[in-house]
Design an enzyme around this catalytic site. Structure first.
Site, PDB file in Angstrom:
ATOM      1  N   GLU A   1      -8.448 -63.365 -13.546  1.00 59.37           N
ATOM      2  CA  GLU A   1      -9.669 -62.567 -13.567  1.00 59.37           C
ATOM      3  C   GLU A   1     -10.168 -62.619 -15.014  1.00 59.37           C
ATOM      4  O   GLU A   1      -9.719 -61.864 -15.867  1.00 59.37           O
ATOM      5  CB  GLU A   1      -9.415 -61.119 -13.153  1.00 59.37           C
ATOM      6  CG  GLU A   1     -10.712 -60.336 -13.035  1.00 59.37           C
ATOM      7  CD  GLU A   1     -10.602 -58.866 -13.431  1.00 59.37           C
ATOM      8  OE1 GLU A   1     -11.577 -58.134 -13.213  1.00 59.37           O
ATOM      9  OE2 GLU A   1      -9.571 -58.462 -13.974  1.00 59.37           O
TER      10      GLU A   1
ATOM     11  N   ASP B   1      -4.683 -59.753 -13.780  1.00 57.99           N
ATOM     12  CA  ASP B   1      -5.760 -58.796 -14.039  1.00 57.99           C
ATOM     13  C   ASP B   1      -6.159 -58.805 -15.510  1.00 57.99           C
ATOM     14  O   ASP B   1      -5.330 -58.984 -16.404  1.00 57.99           O
ATOM     15  CB  ASP B   1      -5.283 -57.400 -13.642  1.00 57.99           C
ATOM     16  CG  ASP B   1      -6.341 -56.331 -13.837  1.00 57.99           C
ATOM     17  OD1 ASP B   1      -7.393 -56.431 -13.184  1.00 57.99           O
ATOM     18  OD2 ASP B   1      -6.118 -55.414 -14.641  1.00 57.99           O
TER      19      ASP B   1
END
Length: 747
Positions: A475, A422
């Site tokens: 990401e 993330d």
């Protein structure tokens, strides 16, 4: 020597120095093992000392036989018990409390617990198996079952283990400090799995709020915040067939279609009024989710972070226990069973993992030992303004190693197939979301976070060594070069990167009223300019259906029919575009409501034809994507894509070819206006019959069923630079997928 003088000598030897007594009472003794437990009397016997505040009496028993050896005397200082035994030997303490009697080994009768290799590897940031060594480990020590604790707190003056077992009294179980590593350790005999515990830490400026274990393997159910002693995991895995083939399944030429979901809100137990009673546990979820994913044809699921997190509204993106599955859904063994069941159903499991930042909850990592230990000291480096969280100082060796070990833990202990990392963009840039003067340059004066870059490269190298076949996905929303380039070639080493630019551009295009789409024509095609600069995943994720952004169906313009047609066309476009696929739960059947983590999906909608039609379309798209090599084999190679029509902005029509490695084509033609187009000419590479594999406007998808009767024939006259051409009926707001039926497509 008289018996009286001998007794006097023993009494004086048993007594503690005033400074030691005061330090024990204040609970700031630097080395409790130096004064507590058994210590030689210089002969054959031992002095035994214990500090047990509120105990009524303490008796020493022989471990072999359990017969009494001596009573420990309580002197002038309550809780300090001392005595002598004539012959040094293993012993037990029989402690009389106001509420009963406790008999156990003495925690201070044990020597060093962690091996020097463990200490060295931890200090070097190279201990990849911290989850099996640090934290609370239920083990057998010298034939005695109990729990060994180990925690890093280098700037603490004292660390104690506290829990129900010692009425949360930090004086009772102070730990041994292993200098200079900053590791504290203690073995508590008889302490069983399931016991809640925390650490009481005396910092340089006083006692801190009780801290949960950074390497806890199990936790209390939120909103409770204690760690729990975990039962040693003895799950019987039988997923070898999957693990042995997952490397091939994760190759850039393999089909990967990922169903992203939040475990707590995909489906829940409801009461008669339809209100959520509780989330399903891992076993209940497996019974319902696995058949659904199989029916829908997804190759993988991706779970929003399931590491324990105090605030459910963070969806898991503010975790505090990087080694513990959330107690919301069951035990670690329950989660292992869920993963195993997925693998046996040929479904891969990807976890979202957050090494960028952590929440400021006082029981967590923040100011852990009274100093900025896991975070940067300077808030210009260590505080994340967007999320009000703290940023891991990955330049610190022990923190770097802690996070590498977390990644390895999920991959090895739980057979996880991939980690989606993330917020990588926030990790790479020191000035991420900061204005001038609000950030600290690196040592060369630049904006790149050199420590994080080193960490990410190391992470990807370690995963390839420790978990062959597993993948790591970034990401990453910027144009950082070489995200999926091997580390040996100067890249970051990820396997795949989320294509955030594609997502933004195409969603912006599809949200425009069709009458205006001719002015945005390039937004749908621009992604092909850089489609092969990285190995991409095309993400329609949870972030796009929350916070007022509207659900995917609700983004679509037009009346109800047009909204569904637009959604079907967009999904078909996505599945035929180069790149692996990711779709968030609810989007596959057109949920109108934005996702809410406190409610399950609106499954009742699937009884309506428009919604079940979208659901059937996604299932058929997944089947085609898996079964037709041209749609996945060269996802990450420019040879796999060829424009046929990319410039018909007037009609908002696109046409392209996808090619397999064996030169077998698939034709995709998209009409993004609500105007049916008859006899629209499209150039094709081969003559003969072309079969219609899919029409997003078909009746079974609740479309108008405008199409080509299942097949068309190519003329000998070419068009669009191709030697042949076909005339197609293009459905309104529809996408067609066709392929030649002739056998000699190699020619």
């Amino acid at each position: 020597m008289s018996a009286h003088s001998e007794q006097g000598k023993r009494d004086s030897g048993a007594l503690l120095a005033k400074a030691d007594i005061e330090a024990l009472v204040r609970a700031d003794h630097a080395d409790p093992f130096s004064v507590l437990g058994a210590h030689s009397d210089g002969g054959t016997g031992s002095y035994i000392r214990a500090y047990l505040p509120t105990a009524l009496s303490v008796q020493v028993l022989a471990k072999d036989g359990g017969h009494p050896l001596t009573m420990l005397d309580q002197g002038d200082v309550p809780g300090i018990f001392t005595g002598h035994i004539e012959q040094a030997q293993p012993y037990l303490l029989r402690v009389q409390w106001a509420g009963g009697v406790q008999v156990s080994e003495d925690p201070y009768s044990y020597g060093n617990l962690l091996g020097e290799t463990d200490i060295y590897l931890f200090a070097e940031g190279k201990h990849r198996n911290l989850g099996t060594v640090f934290g609370a480990q239920f083990i057998e020590m010298e034939g005695v079952q109990g729990t060994r604790f180990a925690v890093w707190a280098p700037n603490a003056k004292r660390v104690s283990v506290v829990g129900d077992f010692n009425v949360w009294d930090g004086r009772r179980h102070p730990m041994r400090h292993r200098t200079p590593s900053g590791v504290w350790e203690l073995f508590i005999p008889g302490l069983q799995p399931g016991e809640p515990y925390k650490y009481e830490i005396l910092g340089q400026h006083g006692i801190l709020p009780l801290k949960a274990d950074p390497i806890a393997l199990c936790t209390e159910l939120p909103p409770s915040t204690a760690s729990r002693v975990a039962k040693p995991m003895q799950f019987a895995w039988d997923d070898d067939a999957w693990l042995n083939t997952r490397g091939e399944r994760h190759a850039v030429g393999a089909p990967q279609s990922i169903y992203e979901l939040h475990a707590g809100s995909w489906m829940c137990e409801l009461d008669e009024a339809g209100e959520v009673v509780r989330p399903y546990n891992w076993h209940e979820l497996a019974e319902r989710l696995i058949p659904y994913v199989q029916k829908m044809g997804f190759t993988h699921i991706e779970l929003l972070p399931i590491m324990e997190h105090p605030f459910g509204g963070s969806w898991g993106y503010q975790p505090l226990s990087q080694f513990a599955p959330s107690a919301r859904y069951g035990t670690p063994e329950d989660f292992a069973a869920f993963v195993n069941a997925c693998h046996k159903a040929n479904i891969g499991v990807i976890l979202d993992w957050v090494p960028a930042h952590f929440p400021t909850d006082e029981h967590g990592l923040a100011n852990f030992d009274g100093t900025a230990l896991y975070e940067y000291h300077n808030p210009l480096e260590g505080f994340h303004q967007d999320w009000n969280t703290l940023i891991y100082n990955l330049g610190r060796t022990e923190v770097h190693g802690f996070m590498i070990a977390s990644a390895v833990h999920w991959l090895k202990q739980f057979h996880i197939d991939g980690l989606r990392v993330d917020a990588v963009a926030s990790m790479l840039y020191r000035d991420y979301s900061r204005k001038a003067g609000e950030w600290v340059p690196n040592e060369y004066g630049g904006r790149e976070n050199l420590e994080t870059i080193a960490f990410l490269r190391h992470l990807n190298d370690v995963v390839k060594q420790e978990a062959p076949g597993a993948m790591v996905i970034a990401e990453e929303s910027t144009a950082w070069p070489g995200v999926t380039q091997p580390t040996q070639e100067g890249g970051l080493g990820f396997d795949y990167k989320w294509n955030m630019g594609w997502m933004h551009d195409t969603l912006n295009y599809i949200q425009n009223d069709p009458i205006h789409r001719n002015h945005h024509h390039s937004e749908l095609s621009f992604g092909l300019v850089y489609a092969y600069s990285e190995n991409f995943v095309l993400p329609i994720s949870h972030d796009e259906v929350v916070h007022g952004k509207h659900s995917l169906i609700d983004k679509m313009p037009g009346d109800r029919w047009q909204q569904f047609a637009n959604l079907r066309a967009y999904l078909t476009f996505m599945w035929t575009h180069p790149g692996k696929k990711l779709l968030f739960m609810g989007c596959e059947f057109g949920q109108w409501r934005e996702w809410n983590h406190d409610h399950q999906l609106d499954w009742y909608l699937t009884q309506y034809s428009e919604h079940s039609g979208v659901q059937q379309l996604v299932a058929d798209l997944n089947r085609l994507y898996r079964d037709v090599p041209a749609l996945h084999q060269q996802d990450c190679q420019p040879e796999g894509f060829q424009w046929v029509i990319g410039d018909d902005a007037t009609n908002s029509v696109f046409a392209w070819l996808r090619w397999s490695a064996d030169n077998e084509p698939v034709l995709v033609v998209a009409n993004f206006t609500p105007v049916p187009r008859e006899a629209y000419t499209v150039g094709v590479p081969f003559g003969g019959e072309w079969e219609e594999l899919l029409n997003s406007d078909a009746e079974q998808y609740a479309g108008s069923n405008f199409g080509n009767g299942g097949k068309v024939f190519a003329s000998e006259e070419g068009s669009h630079g191709q030697p042949h051409a076909i005339n197609l009926n293009l459905p309104p707001l529809g996408v067609l997928i066709l392929r030649p039926t002739r056998a000699d497509t190699q020619g």
